[in-house]
Design a protein around this motif. Structure first.
Motif, mmCIF file in Angstrom:
data_model
loop_
_atom_site.group_PDB
_atom_site.id
_atom_site.type_symbol
_atom_site.label_atom_id
_atom_site.label_comp_id
_atom_site.label_asym_id
_atom_site.label_seq_id
_atom_site.Cartn_x
_atom_site.Cartn_y
_atom_site.Cartn_z
ATOM 1 N N VAL A 169 0.431 2.945 -4.879
ATOM 2 C CA VAL A 169 -1.444 1.787 -4.541
ATOM 3 C C VAL A 169 -2.449 2.564 -3.806
ATOM 4 N N GLN A 170 -1.659 3.648 -2.996
ATOM 5 C CA GLN A 170 -3.103 4.835 -2.546
ATOM 6 C C GLN A 170 -3.328 5.658 -3.439
ATOM 7 N N GLU A 171 -2.869 5.888 -4.619
ATOM 8 C CA GLU A 171 -3.223 7.043 -5.132
ATOM 9 C C GLU A 171 -3.789 5.617 -5.841
ATOM 10 N N ALA A 172 -3.760 4.935 -6.223
ATOM 11 C CA ALA A 172 -4.623 4.471 -7.809
ATOM 12 C C ALA A 172 -5.525 3.833 -7.270
ATOM 13 N N GLN A 173 -6.216 3.373 -5.585
ATOM 14 C CA GLN A 173 -7.232 3.297 -5.011
ATOM 15 C C GLN A 173 -7.879 4.337 -5.030
ATOM 16 N N LYS A 174 -7.771 5.202 -5.198
ATOM 17 C CA LYS A 174 -8.609 7.087 -5.309
ATOM 18 C C LYS A 174 -9.240 7.121 -5.917
ATOM 19 N N ASN A 214 0.631 -1.512 0.161
ATOM 20 C CA ASN A 214 0.237 0.176 0.174
ATOM 21 C C ASN A 214 1.174 1.544 -0.031
ATOM 22 N N PRO A 215 1.812 1.329 -1.209
ATOM 23 C CA PRO A 215 2.825 2.071 -0.601
ATOM 24 C C PRO A 215 1.890 3.523 -1.805
ATOM 25 N N LEU A 216 2.781 4.751 -1.709
ATOM 26 C CA LEU A 216 1.942 5.710 -2.520
ATOM 27 C C LEU A 216 1.040 5.753 -3.686
#
Length: 529
Positions: free
Chosen positions: A442-447, A438-440
């Motif tokens: 991946v977090q951006e992709a999840q958003k 859950n790096p940045l």
């Protein structure tokens, strides 16, 4: 923390039957406070380590992913053997062909002590549990699994998703409490978009045009038409699952089900699914979709992610890209809008994400110690050991969160030291242990996905044994036929003028009866709430 309230509803389904479950005559007698007598030699501690004073040996059947090293060489199992006094011999079967090997294991009745990372389905758990090839775990959890028990209390959807109407638990799941670990991201090669002056696609038509440009306009700049526009896993029509939401097709109860005004609709023979398959056939026929889609092995798929020569693919993390240093080429995109305006991330999983990750068989002489052994991995401490290995050697803590050290990352051996790589391991994935997945990026992709996640998500239900047998019989034929015919439709081996015959065959296979069984389950849930 965000809860999956759709699956919470399932917890009420089993309350009354659980209250009626009787105490087992096999419950071990207490020897003294903090220990339980197992036989004349072994005693199991109810807390702390070692789990047993004298070493015991267990055999566990497991799936090994292409990226894994041998389980016996992993720090987690070496170190935990010393801590616990439990020696585990893993019987490893590769990801490719694993379901067949698992089925053969039960058919031959040559059972190990436990099934680890076994991917048992709900129907398999009930079938083998009712048949006596898996033992009930609910009393063992209550007495020997404080970490798992606490999670089940915090997230009622866990208990509901793994408990039969009779009150039995035959298998325990991998548990995910961090949102980004519950769905695949949609990774697109932003370097290629930039090179070709293209914008992120918003619709299925725009996605087609982007993939066509990837194929024809040499975005890698080598003067050859060798780019792979789009690929997906070769796993039970995963490309259909990934694209279903753009055609208004949901995946409720872990199956091809829409819920429309409280009516269960199995959509396999629907016009919307025909449109989806026709769209995928168009991509495949124009070589915009991987021609090896239905033949490639998992290792090939991961290699394509890491090559930097793929335009669009699906995966939960960016790990395969990181290993080859091409991660910055990719960004997560939102689901594309389909021809009827649908735009849904339909393949999100519930908190008990990996059903059937661990189970115990009746040949196991030490079920109490086995339950204590696996329960450790449902703590943040145990999950850290499983996922990150040894402190200092493999990882360091930053503000209490484990991160791989730069030196260890440079070796590229992350997936060799943990059974997490490849997914499906029985353990807890929380925010405290998710730094690598859950790096940045991946977090951006999840958003990008969050606005399109389903509002209500029903986990696959645990049917009563009689209903499970009916569903198992129906789905064995229906699912196999659907997968075979859908594959043929996509690759062009079956013309869409045969769609009426396809629908008629599904009817003959009693898809309507299957739909009625799921409808009855949903109706029961509504009555309970």
């Amino acid at each position: 923390m965000k809860r999956n309230w759709g699956t919470v509803l399932l917890s009420t389904l089993v309350v009354s039957s659980m209250a009626l479950s009787a105490c087992s005559s096999d419950t071990p007698s207490k020897e003294k406070e903090g220990t339980t007598k197992v036989d004349d030699v072994k005693t199991v501690s109810s807390a702390g380590f070692p789990i047993v004073k004298e070493p015991i040996k267990l055999k566990m059947f497991t799936r090994i992913a292409p990226t894994n090293g041998p389980f016996k060489d992993m720090p987690v199992f070496k170190d935990f053997e010393k801590m616990s006094n439990v020696q585990v011999e893993f019987i490893e079967a590769p990801t490719d062909g694993f379901p067949e090997k698992k089925n053969l294991l039960f058919a031959s009745n040559e059972l190990p002590d436990a099934m680890y990372r076994s991917g048992l389905t709900q129907l398999e758990a009930i079938k083998y549990g009712a048949g006596g090839q898996l033992i009930p775990l609910e009393k063992l959890i209550d007495s020997y699994a404080p970490n798992l028990k606490k999670l089940m209390e915090t997230y009622p959807e866990i208990r509901s998703a793994i408990t039969t109407p009779e009150g039995h638990i035959y298998a325990i799941p991998g548990i995910v409490t961090v949102n980004s670990a519950r769905t695949d991201k949609r990774w697109m090669n932003q370097a290629w978009l930039k090179k070709l002056n293209l914008k992120e696609p918003e619709t299925t038509d725009e996605l087609y045009e982007v993939l066509k440009a990837f194929r024809e306009k040499d975005p890698n700049g080598n003067g050859k038409q060798d780019e792979l526009p789009m690929t997906a896993r070769n796993d039970k029509l995963s490309v259909v699952t990934q694209m279903a939401g753009s055609f208004g097709l949901d995946l409720q109860f872990g199956y091809n089900i829409n819920l429309d005004n409280d009516k269960v609709n199995i959509w396999m023979g629907s016009d919307r699914n025909k449109e989806l398959l026709m769209y995928l056939n168009k991509l495949y026929s124009e070589k915009l979709l991987d021609q090896e889609l239905f033949t490639q092995k998992e290792a090939q798929y991961l290699a394509k992610q890491g090559s930097g020569n793929t335009g669009f693919f699906f995966d939960q993390t960016n790990n395969p890209m990181l290993d080859t240093k091409v991660a910055n080429q990719y960004m997560g995109i939102a689901p594309v809008k389909g021809p009827h305006g649908d735009r849904m991330q339909s393949n999100a999983a519930p908190v008990p994400r990996d059903f059937g990750a661990f189970a115990i068989t009746p040949v196991n002489k030490y079920p109490e110690a086995t339950m204590r052994w696996i329960d450790y991995f449902y703590s943040d401490e145990g999950s850290t050991l499983l996922r990150f290995g040894r402190k200092g050697e493999n990882y360091e803590l930053r503000e209490g969160i484990p991160y791989y050290t730069d030196a260890f990352l440079a070796t590229g051996n992350q997936s060799k030291i943990t059974p997490y790589a490849g997914g499906g391991a029985p353990h807890l994935i929380s925010e405290k242990v998710a730094s690598y997945i859950n790096p940045l990026q991946v977090q951006e992709a999840q958003k990008k996905l969050d606005p399109f996640m389903p509002k209500v998500k029903f986990a696959p239900p645990m049917f009563d044994e009689q209903t499970a047998q009916k569903i198992n019989m129906l789905r064995n034929d229906i699912d196999k036929y659907y997968e075979e015919q859908s594959t043929k439709f996509i690759v062009g081996a079956l013309n869409f003028d045969k769609w009426g015959e396809f629908q008629a065959t599904l009817k003959k296979m009693k898809i309507d009866e299957l739909q009625q069984l799921y409808q009855a389950t949903y109706d029961n849930l509504k009555k309970q709430n």
